[in-house]
Design an enzyme around this catalytic site. Structure first.
Site, PDB file in Angstrom:
ATOM      1  N   ASP A  86       0.836  -1.209   0.000  1.00 42.43           N
ATOM      2  CA  ASP A  86       0.000   0.000   0.000  1.00 42.43           C
ATOM      3  C   ASP A  86       0.871   1.259   0.000  1.00 42.43           C
ATOM      4  O   ASP A  86       2.084   1.193   0.236  1.00 42.43           O
ATOM      5  CB  ASP A  86      -0.901  -0.034   1.247  1.00 42.43           C
ATOM      6  CG  ASP A  86      -2.227   0.680   1.037  1.00 42.43           C
ATOM      7  OD1 ASP A  86      -2.315   1.528   0.132  1.00 42.43           O
ATOM      8  OD2 ASP A  86      -3.173   0.382   1.790  1.00 42.43           O
ATOM      9  N   ASP A 141     -10.791   2.290  -3.172  1.00 38.95           N
ATOM     10  CA  ASP A 141     -11.348   2.069  -1.837  1.00 38.95           C
ATOM     11  C   ASP A 141     -12.864   2.202  -1.861  1.00 38.95           C
ATOM     12  O   ASP A 141     -13.524   1.910  -0.870  1.00 38.95           O
ATOM     13  CB  ASP A 141     -10.757   3.082  -0.845  1.00 38.95           C
ATOM     14  CG  ASP A 141      -9.371   2.680  -0.370  1.00 38.95           C
ATOM     15  OD1 ASP A 141      -8.980   1.514  -0.591  1.00 38.95           O
ATOM     16  OD2 ASP A 141      -8.674   3.516   0.223  1.00 38.95           O
TER      17      ASP A 141
HETATM   18  C1  GLA Z   1      -5.715   1.900   2.497  1.00 35.40           C
HETATM   19  C2  GLA Z   1      -6.203   0.757   1.640  1.00 35.40           C
HETATM   20  C3  GLA Z   1      -7.236  -0.039   2.408  1.00 35.40           C
HETATM   21  C4  GLA Z   1      -6.624  -0.530   3.711  1.00 35.40           C
HETATM   22  C5  GLA Z   1      -6.090   0.630   4.527  1.00 35.40           C
HETATM   23  C6  GLA Z   1      -5.319   0.133   5.738  1.00 35.40           C
HETATM   24  O1  GLA Z   1      -6.712   2.850   2.683  1.00 35.40           O
HETATM   25  O2  GLA Z   1      -6.702   1.201   0.415  1.00 35.40           O
HETATM   26  O3  GLA Z   1      -7.696  -1.121   1.641  1.00 35.40           O
HETATM   27  O4  GLA Z   1      -5.584  -1.433   3.426  1.00 35.40           O
HETATM   28  O5  GLA Z   1      -5.221   1.448   3.751  1.00 35.40           O
HETATM   29  O6  GLA Z   1      -4.821   1.152   6.518  1.00 35.40           O
END
Ligand code: GLA
Length: 699
Positions: free
Chosen positions: A450, A519
């Site tokens: 991420d 997201d």
């Molecule tokens: C980001 C990702 C989510 C999750 C969060 C965790 O927002 O897109 O899917 O993994 O971080 O902190």
């Protein structure tokens, strides 16, 4: 032979397209042709002769140069801007040599006075109807020089009576990858990222058409840059009616010092021409990505469960084991523990950088959980955010200077975190060591990588040379760290996530097999996001979870059908799902497993766009055309209206096919010409249907 020397210059042919360039009488390397493949070599035009309009617009400005530099009487967007040690900011490039090496063409130009060589590289991908282009700059002089702009390619479009239409993807966090099509205005349209990643906001890929192209009709010229950092695209409709599109590294805040004897190599840009609309464009890129870029090519993507929406940071052996049991019973094949598992991580205020299991949450380490997950028959996956550091972390306390910052001011935090300077070799080696230890000590089959903020105060106080190299050296460092981990752990599947689709590009797909697209998992929003994503990237890379977003107004089946258009995952809070819902999910997962090869490895046909109609439809067809899968989604539509026929695509016209739920087989030609008539009662507002289509007597 895809590449040949002709009397006019060089000709690159793919299965259906051709690209020609040559030296014009003034010795400039000029673009000659990009379009459908023609019957004879002699059909392709010669380089245009130098033209002059007036003393204000001299031949150098009016020549469609293959790679114009900032030089002499040229006023369009240059591909290359250099500053030499004596202050010269001008290049006189003369042809030196060209070589053809199988499917590659290399053309070298040189500025004799300044001892600068420029090599333009072309690689044909005949089976995909694509051409890959990149550039090498060589400083052959005795003084350093500064690169201020260096693009990967300039694409020239044929003359047209009306402005071309530019298709591109745009948006923001939780609303990324939205497809836009707009006529090019006179002048220059700039799309770019200044955020260190390719970004949610604009996308390093384009398509140009004459304004009349559809999924199956009309000429389309397109391209995509294989780069995961700052990029820039300039689509220019010149005062003389020429259309050109330059693309490459962003020159904003960029500079690169090139010492004597050094070379700079740009990222690659892939380009292609489709005579039959946007559908073949997407399918060509999908095939290239799957066959050539992805580390695991066409290996089936496992159905995953991700814990984030269920447990957020509150992960431990008990909570994850409970979720894993429920997921395994539904047929999930890969259990991914998201954020919250590592040292000191109870919220987004601490812990990033300390990539070892949190002692309080996992006193025996991660292996008891991994063994539990493996014992349930699933692979285990883990979330990391390696490029980040929390000010409240062991790593930051030990190495505050490792964060990107300017010495004279406090760095801005976003989501309470800073970015590690991956341009630094010591940071790279630290991350490789830490993550290698994590992967070596655990049976981890999948990693979600991420990146949850954009850059600020882009300083590099200890830079050995030009600090503005950070934009490129950071991405090179990222590729190095990730590439080295991939080399040491080749079976691991990686997913690229940057708060959703903030880092989706052809560059990252050489490292990651999957992309977390957004997201935003609300399914009707997702129909649009997935349509945008599918323009350039295949379904196998499109990770799509069924979550609890949309649960209030959409059935579980609808939510699954939307996610089944990609690599299916589940992210809802299973602790809140009833036994009936879990049983229904299990049946849908079993169904997906039986057909996923068609979705993940087949050809995509976008039958009806969600942007154009409340009835949208997608069809995937296996490469041998023996099987196909149709998805139809309805949002709101006045109940009095009849449903439109769904015209199928991609079938063998002469073969007979059955469509699930319809008794009589018909020819592929009939399904494509007359289509499928769904009854209004079968597809009411916010309902969906998925139909398997099978060739009769196949095999
Ligand atoms: C980001 C990702 C989510 C999750 C969060 C965790 O927002 O897109 O899917 O993994 O971080 O902190």
């Amino acid at each position: 032979m895809p590449i040949q020397k002709t009397i006019h210059g060089w000709l690159i042919e793919t299965q259906h397209s051709a690209y020609a360039l040559g030296l014009n009488p003034a010795g400039l390397l000029a673009h000659c042709y990009w379009g459908p493949r023609l019957p004879f070599t002699a059909d392709y035009p010669p380089p245009p002769a130098p033209a002059e309009w007036s003393s204000f617009d001299m031949p150098a400005h009016l020549t469609p140069e293959e790679y114009p530099a900032h030089a002499a009487l040229r006023f369009g967007e240059p591909c290359l801007s250099l500053v030499f040690a004596d202050g010269t900011r001008d290049l006189v490039l003369g042809f030196v040599e060209a070589s053809i090496d199988g499917e590659e063409l290399h053309i070298t130009l040189r500025d004799e006075a300044l001892q600068l060589a420029l090599t333009l590289h072309y690689r044909a991908h005949p089976a995909y109807d694509l051409i890959e282009r990149w550039v090498t700059i060589s400083n052959q002089g005795h003084q350093p020089l500064r690169i201020e702009r260096v693009w990967s390619a300039l694409w020239h479009l044929p003359p047209a009576d009306y402005p071309y239409r530019l298709s591109h993807l745009t948006g923001r966090w939780a609303d990324e990858l939205r497809l836009r099509r707009e006529r090019m205005p006179q002048g220059t349209t700039v799309l770019e990222s200044r955020r260190l990643t390719s970004s949610h906001h604009h996308h390093p890929a384009f398509a140009l058409d004459r304004g009349d192209a559809s999924e199956e009709h009309g000429e389309v010229w397109f391209g995509a840059l294989a780069w995961s950092g700052n990029w820039k695209l300039a689509a220019e409709l010149t005062d003389f009616g020429a259309t050109r599109l330059g693309i490459g590294l962003n020159d904003w805040d960029f500079a690169w010092q090139l010492g004597p004897g050094e070379q700079f190599v740009t990222p690659a840009c892939y380009g292609g021409y489709s005579q039959h609309g946007f559908g073949p464009m997407s399918r060509a890129l999908h095939d290239l990505v799957r066959d050539q870029l992805l580390p695991h090519h066409n290996a089936p993507r496992k159905v995953l469960y991700n814990s984030w929406e269920a447990t957020a940071f509150a992960v431990d052996l008990a909570s994850q084991s409970r979720l894993a049991e429920l997921a395994a019973a539904m047929g999930v094949e890969l259990f991914v523990m998201d954020d919250g598992w590592f040292h000191g991580r109870d919220s987004d205020r601490a812990g990033l950088g300390d990539w070892w299991p949190d002692q309080r949450k996992f006193p025996q380490g991660l292996n008891p959980l991994i063994e539990r997950v493996n014992g349930l028959g699933m692979d285990f996956g883990l979330w990391v955010e390696p490029e980040m550091v929390s000010p409240d972390s062991e790593l930051y306390r030990a190495h505050p200077d490792w964060a990107i910052h300017f010495p004279s001011r406090p760095p801005s935090t976003a989501r309470n975190q800073l970015i590690l300077n991956l341009a630094r070799p010591d940071v790279q080696e630290h991350l490789i060591g830490l993550l290698d230890t994590l992967l070596a000590a655990h049976n981890i089959a999948f990693v979600k990588w991420d990146m949850n903020r954009n850059v600020s105060e882009p300083g590099w106080p200890s830079a050995p040379g030009e600090p503005r190299e950070i934009w490129v050296r950071y991405v090179q460092g990222l590729y190095h760290v990730w590439g080295e981990l991939r080399r040491r752990h080749p079976s691991v599947i990686w997913q690229s996530c940057s708060g959703g689709g903030g880092r989706a590009d052809l560059g990252i797909l050489r490292l990651a097999d999957q992309i977390w697209v957004s997201d935003n998992t609300e399914p009707t929003a997702r129909l649009h996001i997935q349509e945008g994503f599918s323009q350039f990237y295949p379904a196998s890379t499109m990770e799509a979870w069924v979550t609890d977003m949309g649960a209030a107004h959409l059935s579980l089946e609808y939510r699954f059908h939307v996610s089944m258009c990609g690599a299916l995952g589940v992210g809802g809070n299973l602790l809140h799902w009833s036994a009936d819902q879990r049983a229904e999910a299990a049946a849908l997962i079993a169904r997906y497993k039986a057909v996923r090869h068609i979705v993940q490895a087949g050809d995509l046909f976008r039958l009806r766009s969600p942007a154009a109609s409340p009835i949208s439809a997608l069809q995937y067809v296996s490469k041998d055309r023996s099987a196909s899968l149709l998805f139809v989604f309805r949002t709101h539509m006045p109940p009095q209206l009849a449903l439109p026929p769904i015209l199928l695509r991609g079938l063998d016209p002469q073969a007979r096919y059955t469509v699930e739920g319809i008794a009589e087989p018909r020819s592929g030609a009939a399904w494509m010409q007359i289509g499928l008539n769904l009854d209004r009662a079968e597809l009411q507002d916010f309902q969906s249907t998925m139909r398997l289509i099978q060739q009769v007597n196949h095999g």
